[in-house]
Design an enzyme around this catalytic site. Structure first.
Site, PDB file in Angstrom:
ATOM      1  NE  ARG A  91      -2.338  -1.321   3.536  1.00  0.00           N
ATOM      2  CZ  ARG A  91      -1.778  -0.559   4.464  1.00  0.00           C
ATOM      3  NH1 ARG A  91      -1.835   0.764   4.357  1.00  0.00           N
ATOM      4  NH2 ARG A  91      -1.192  -1.090   5.491  1.00  0.00           N
ATOM      5  CE1 TYR A 234       1.388  -6.803  -3.348  1.00  0.00           C
ATOM      6  CE2 TYR A 234       0.225  -5.541  -1.688  1.00  0.00           C
ATOM      7  CZ  TYR A 234       0.982  -6.645  -2.052  1.00  0.00           C
ATOM      8  OH  TYR A 234       1.291  -7.574  -1.114  1.00  0.00           O
ATOM      9  CE  LYS A 243      -7.108  -3.653   5.244  1.00  0.00           C
ATOM     10  NZ  LYS A 243      -5.880  -4.280   5.004  1.00  0.00           N
ATOM     11  CG  HIS A 263      -7.112  -3.237   9.942  1.00  0.00           C
ATOM     12  ND1 HIS A 263      -5.803  -2.823  10.078  1.00  0.00           N
ATOM     13  CD2 HIS A 263      -7.094  -4.239   9.035  1.00  0.00           C
ATOM     14  CE1 HIS A 263      -5.030  -3.551   9.288  1.00  0.00           C
ATOM     15  NE2 HIS A 263      -5.780  -4.415   8.654  1.00  0.00           N
ATOM     16  CB  SER A 285      -0.794  -3.796   7.937  1.00  0.00           C
ATOM     17  OG  SER A 285      -1.932  -3.029   7.625  1.00  0.00           O
ATOM     18  CB  CYS A 287       0.486  -6.645  13.945  1.00  0.00           C
ATOM     19  SG  CYS A 287       1.673  -5.331  13.626  1.00  0.00           S
ATOM     20  CG  ASP A 310      -7.412  -7.326   6.639  1.00  0.00           C
ATOM     21  OD1 ASP A 310      -6.437  -7.198   7.396  1.00  0.00           O
ATOM     22  OD2 ASP A 310      -7.643  -6.537   5.712  1.00  0.00           O
ATOM     23  NE  ARG A 402      -0.151  -8.603   2.272  1.00  0.00           N
ATOM     24  CZ  ARG A 402      -0.677  -8.309   3.451  1.00  0.00           C
ATOM     25  NH1 ARG A 402      -1.778  -8.894   3.855  1.00  0.00           N
ATOM     26  NH2 ARG A 402      -0.095  -7.442   4.244  1.00  0.00           N
TER      27      ARG A 402
HETATM   28  P1  GTP Z   1      -2.353  -7.925   7.304  1.00  0.00           P
HETATM   29  O1  GTP Z   1      -2.893  -8.920   6.350  1.00  0.00           O
HETATM   30  O2  GTP Z   1      -1.273  -7.071   6.731  1.00  0.00           O
HETATM   31  O3  GTP Z   1      -3.420  -7.073   7.928  1.00  0.00           O
HETATM   32  O4  GTP Z   1      -1.567  -8.758   8.456  1.00  0.00           O
HETATM   33  P2  GTP Z   1      -2.079  -9.620   9.710  1.00  0.00           P
HETATM   34  O5  GTP Z   1      -2.379  -8.726  10.853  1.00  0.00           O
HETATM   35  O6  GTP Z   1      -3.137 -10.557   9.276  1.00  0.00           O
HETATM   36  O7  GTP Z   1      -0.760 -10.435  10.117  1.00  0.00           O
HETATM   37  P3  GTP Z   1      -0.382 -11.983   9.917  1.00  0.00           P
HETATM   38  O8  GTP Z   1      -1.224 -12.891  10.759  1.00  0.00           O
HETATM   39  O9  GTP Z   1      -0.328 -12.280   8.477  1.00  0.00           O
HETATM   40  O10 GTP Z   1       1.084 -11.996  10.519  1.00  0.00           O
HETATM   41  C1  GTP Z   1       2.083 -11.143  10.042  1.00  0.00           C
HETATM   42  C2  GTP Z   1       3.444 -11.663  10.427  1.00  0.00           C
HETATM   43  O11 GTP Z   1       3.533 -11.746  11.855  1.00  0.00           O
HETATM   44  C3  GTP Z   1       3.715 -13.058   9.879  1.00  0.00           C
HETATM   45  O12 GTP Z   1       5.034 -13.129   9.425  1.00  0.00           O
HETATM   46  C4  GTP Z   1       3.502 -13.952  11.074  1.00  0.00           C
HETATM   47  O13 GTP Z   1       4.268 -15.122  11.010  1.00  0.00           O
HETATM   48  C5  GTP Z   1       3.911 -13.058  12.259  1.00  0.00           C
HETATM   49  N1  GTP Z   1       3.163 -13.421  13.499  1.00  0.00           N
HETATM   50  C6  GTP Z   1       1.829 -13.647  13.604  1.00  0.00           C
HETATM   51  N2  GTP Z   1       1.489 -14.023  14.869  1.00  0.00           N
HETATM   52  C7  GTP Z   1       2.635 -14.021  15.582  1.00  0.00           C
HETATM   53  C8  GTP Z   1       2.955 -14.327  16.950  1.00  0.00           C
HETATM   54  O14 GTP Z   1       2.103 -14.677  17.765  1.00  0.00           O
HETATM   55  N3  GTP Z   1       4.267 -14.198  17.315  1.00  0.00           N
HETATM   56  C9  GTP Z   1       5.227 -13.814  16.423  1.00  0.00           C
HETATM   57  N4  GTP Z   1       6.486 -13.712  16.863  1.00  0.00           N
HETATM   58  N5  GTP Z   1       4.970 -13.533  15.123  1.00  0.00           N
HETATM   59  C10 GTP Z   1       3.702 -13.635  14.702  1.00  0.00           C
HETATM   60  C1  SPV Z   2      -3.013  -4.603   5.195  1.00  0.00           C
HETATM   61  O1  SPV Z   2      -2.038  -3.968   4.793  1.00  0.00           O
HETATM   62  O2  SPV Z   2      -3.586  -4.355   6.289  1.00  0.00           O
HETATM   63  C2  SPV Z   2      -3.544  -5.724   4.389  1.00  0.00           C
HETATM   64  C3  SPV Z   2      -3.052  -5.878   3.025  1.00  0.00           C
HETATM   65  O3  SPV Z   2      -4.411  -6.451   4.843  1.00  0.00           O
HETATM   66  S1  SPV Z   2      -3.775  -4.765   1.923  1.00  0.00           S
HETATM   67  O4  SPV Z   2      -4.938  -5.402   1.304  1.00  0.00           O
HETATM   68  O5  SPV Z   2      -2.780  -4.438   0.901  1.00  0.00           O
HETATM   69  O6  SPV Z   2      -4.219  -3.575   2.616  1.00  0.00           O
HETATM   70 MN    MN Z   3      -4.917  -5.866   6.996  1.00  0.00          MN
END
Ligand code: GTP
Ligand code: SPV
Ligand code: MN
Length: 619
Positions: A91, A234, A243, A263, A285, A287, A310, A402
């Site tokens: 983004r 993207y 979003k 979110h 994002s 996290c 999400d 992704r």
């Molecule tokens: P967006 O799609 O961008 O909104 O991300 P998200 O909030 O869905 O995050 P996602 O679950 O994809 O995790 C993002 C990164 O954080 C990945 O590389 C995970 O492996 C890592 N991660 C997720 N949960 C944990 C956790 O409990 N501990 C640690 N150390 N890393 C984590």
């Molecule tokens: C984020 O960045 O919080 C995502 C990926 O979930 S995107 O759809 O690019 O916003």
């Molecule tokens: Mn997100």
């Protein structure tokens, strides 16, 4: 306001003159598509029906054009790999604009532009932007078709990648168009990759693997409920239901209509007693939302089911409870770090019918990314299309690579994930990526304190947006890049929703999986072990888990957090819950500075929370 619509006959005649297909009986939709087509000048117009045959045709077309690589069906049936332009991988927050009537309404955390000026500027930008291309008309529903919390939209796009992605991420096609033709309201969204194949002089240029433009615009008109996106193909820049609509536009609609667009992931947690609780959680994002949404419990008797990963739309129902839907139909999840040991559910979800973007290609025609397997393949083609070996000294997949996949393929998807009236929310959780200060888990003292926790969330920046990875920034409600109006007004809106919900208001918590020890490693194992924290949260709801007051909230009482069978040193446990008075007083000063950015707009209840926190810290 919009100009008066031209007559039906005039519109139909104009379609015929251009040789374009008029694919709807809805006069307003037909007139708007015509207006955008006359501006962007595509070769043809295709009205998308969302059928399997249509998707197959578009996949074939992109493979033939070199825009998608078909993966080996033996390993990954119905799946494709897209490699973006290396400059179009996330983004673009600096090019994201909120065009509300007044700058105050956008607030200090958004890039504001005058709507009339931006419309004039975009006229020039979009003029001829689809020359030589096909314009796709993509009707879609965010949320179950016709559901009480759902909303309709139409995306006009010149990207077949966007069409097939919207086909996975939303309820797309004929049935959404039927609802629009029935007279329901819908949101207008326009997208162009900004790479016309024919210029103003009629000179052709060749197609490329990932068309985009160095100049990008992600523009929201909250008052008009309209989105215009230019220059990027993207994810959040281009899949406009996500979003741009479901958060930036929907947050404005929600404020006007008394609901919330957030979110947030949504899960159903079933306790050993067999009782189900629903939790919505907001993390910035990258996290951990997708990971928590798909958590596989190893705690005896506990089970987590997935509803959304999400975005959540939450609305008080007639009985005064807060109910939530996942407005999406698929997951656009972070690939790196997704593996058997961290997120088995996701790995199983990705068995086929998946679009991968910016991951690495294996020699056997399957995909790979860092963390999928412990052992690295000996040879890959990396996300840029270059040869890669383990000692190349760079990652094979882009950190923001992704997967795009239908939610129904998730083995842990809840039975009621498509309930059109949503699920009742019992707890709300805020989180972020904090190496210091913020404990593993705490409960807010009440709703107002919960809103204060959400409003003051800070998190270390990730690769999901352009910027410096690791830099600590305020990300209130994990909505910093997504709130379509003044963030301080968003806090006020939350306080009002809380008043409306009264005793029915969900309990509020804060979590932090990312606190680090002195050696720089994570103190908490995370992933499946986060079940222990969720179990404590549910224990609080069921009144079976005890808490003790600390100045910043309520933390688990001795032994109320189930650590059975976990290898966690006394020292690590102490550090996970340490509340450092000096550090927290410094946080209070930063919060005061942050609040000051909003002038007088911060609700008095939140400045009172800040003073109460200072008092508890110094008492
Ligand atoms: P967006 O799609 O961008 O909104 O991300 P998200 O909030 O869905 O995050 P996602 O679950 O994809 O995790 C993002 C990164 O954080 C990945 O590389 C995970 O492996 C890592 N991660 C997720 N949960 C944990 C956790 O409990 N501990 C640690 N150390 N890393 C984590
Ligand atoms: C984020 O960045 O919080 C995502 C990926 O979930 S995107 O759809 O690019 O916003
Ligand atoms: Mn997100």
């Amino acid at each position: 306001g919009r100009e008066p619509a031209p007559s039906r006959l005039a519109v139909a005649q104009a379609y015929a003159e251009h040789g374009w297909d008029l694919g709807t009986t809805d006069a307003a939709l037909a007139a708007w598509v015509l207006e955008v087509a006359e501006l962007t000048q595509p070769d043809e117009i295709v009205w998308c029906d969302g059928s399997r045959a249509e998707a197959d045709r578009l996949f074939k077309l992109q493979v033939a054009n070199g825009q998608l690589i078909k993966l080996n069906p033996e390993w990954r049936p119905g799946s494709y790999l897209a490699r973006t332009d290396p400059k179009d991988v996330a983004r673009v927050e600096a090019r994201t604009f909120i065009c509300s009537e007044s700058e105050e309404d956008a607030g200090p955390t958004n890039n504001w532009r005058d709507p009339a000026e931006m419309r004039a500027e975009l006229k020039g930008v979009f003029a001829g932007s689809m020359r030589g291309r096909t314009m796709y008309i993509v009707p879609f529903s965010m949320g179950p078709l016709g559901g009480s919390i759902s909303q309709l939209g139409v995306e006009i796009t010149d990207s077949p990648y966007v069409v097939v992605s919207m086909g996975i991420m939303t309820r797309m096609g004929r049935r959404a168009l039927d609802l629009i033709e029935d007279g329901r309201t819908w949101v207008r969204t326009v997208h162009s990759v900004g790479y016309p194949l024919v210029d103003a002089e009629g000179i052709h240029r060749p197609e490329v693997a990932w068309p985009c433009n160095d100049t990008k615009y992600i523009v929201q008109y909250p008052q008009d409920r309209e989105v215009w996106s230019y220059g990027s193909g993207y994810g959040g820049n281009a899949l406009l239901g996500k979003k741009c609509f479901a958060l930036r536009i929907a947050s404005q609609m929600a404020r006007d209509e008394g609901w919330l667009a957030e979110h947030m992931l949504i899960i159903k947690v079933v306790s050993p007693a067999g009782r189900a609780h629903h939790i919505a959680a907001a993390f910035p994002s990258a996290c951990g939302k997708t990971n928590l949404a798909m958590l596989r419990s190893q705690l005896p008797g506990w089970r987590v089911e997935t509803i959304g990963d999400d975005i959540a739309w939450l609305k008080p129902d007639a009985s005064g409870r807060l109910r939530a839907i996942n407005p999406e139909r698929g997951f656009f999840g972070v690939a790196p770090g997704t593996g058997e040991s961290t997120n088995r559910s996701a790995v199983e979800t990705l068995w086929g019918n998946t679009i991968f973007t910016n991951v690495a290609l294996r020699d056997d025609g399957d995909v790979w990314w860092e963390g999928l397997t412990d052992e690295k393949p000996a040879h890959l083609i990396d996300w840029r299309g270059e040869e890669w070996t383990p000692d190349s000294g760079r990652t094979a997949a882009h950190p923001n690579s992704r997967f795009t996949v239908a939610a129904e393929q998730c083995p842990t998807i809840a039975d009621d994930w498509e309930d059109p009236d949503g699920v009742p929310i019992d707890a709300i959780v805020f989180g972020g990526r904090r190496a210091t200060n913020v404990p593993l888990v705490l409960q807010a003292r009440d709703w107002k304190h919960g809103v204060f926790l959400g409003a003051t969330i800070a998190s270390e920046q990730t690769a999901a947006a352009e910027g410096t990875v690791g830099a600590l920034r305020r990300d209130p409600f994990a909505m910093l890049p997504f709130c379509g109006y003044n963030m301080a007004d968003h806090w006020g809106h939350w306080l009002r929703i809380g008043e409306k919900l009264g005793a029915n208001a969900p309990a509020v918590f804060q979590v932090n999986w990312f606190r680090k020890g002195p050696d720089g490693s994570f103190l908490w194992p995370g992933f499946a072990e986060n079940m222990r924290v969720i179990a404590w949260i549910v224990g609080r709801l069921e009144r079976t888990a005890d808490a003790v007051d600390v100045p910043i909230g309520r933390v688990p009482a001795q032994a109320s957090l189930d650590l059975d069978g976990l290898e966690l040193s006394e020292d690590a446990l102490e550090r996970l819950f340490d509340v450092d008075q000096t550090a927290w007083l410094a946080e209070c000063d930063l919060t005061e500075e942050f609040f000051a950015r909003f002038g007088g707009r911060v609700p008095a209840a939140l400045t009172a929370e800040l003073e109460a926190l200072r008092y508890r810290l110094t008492r």
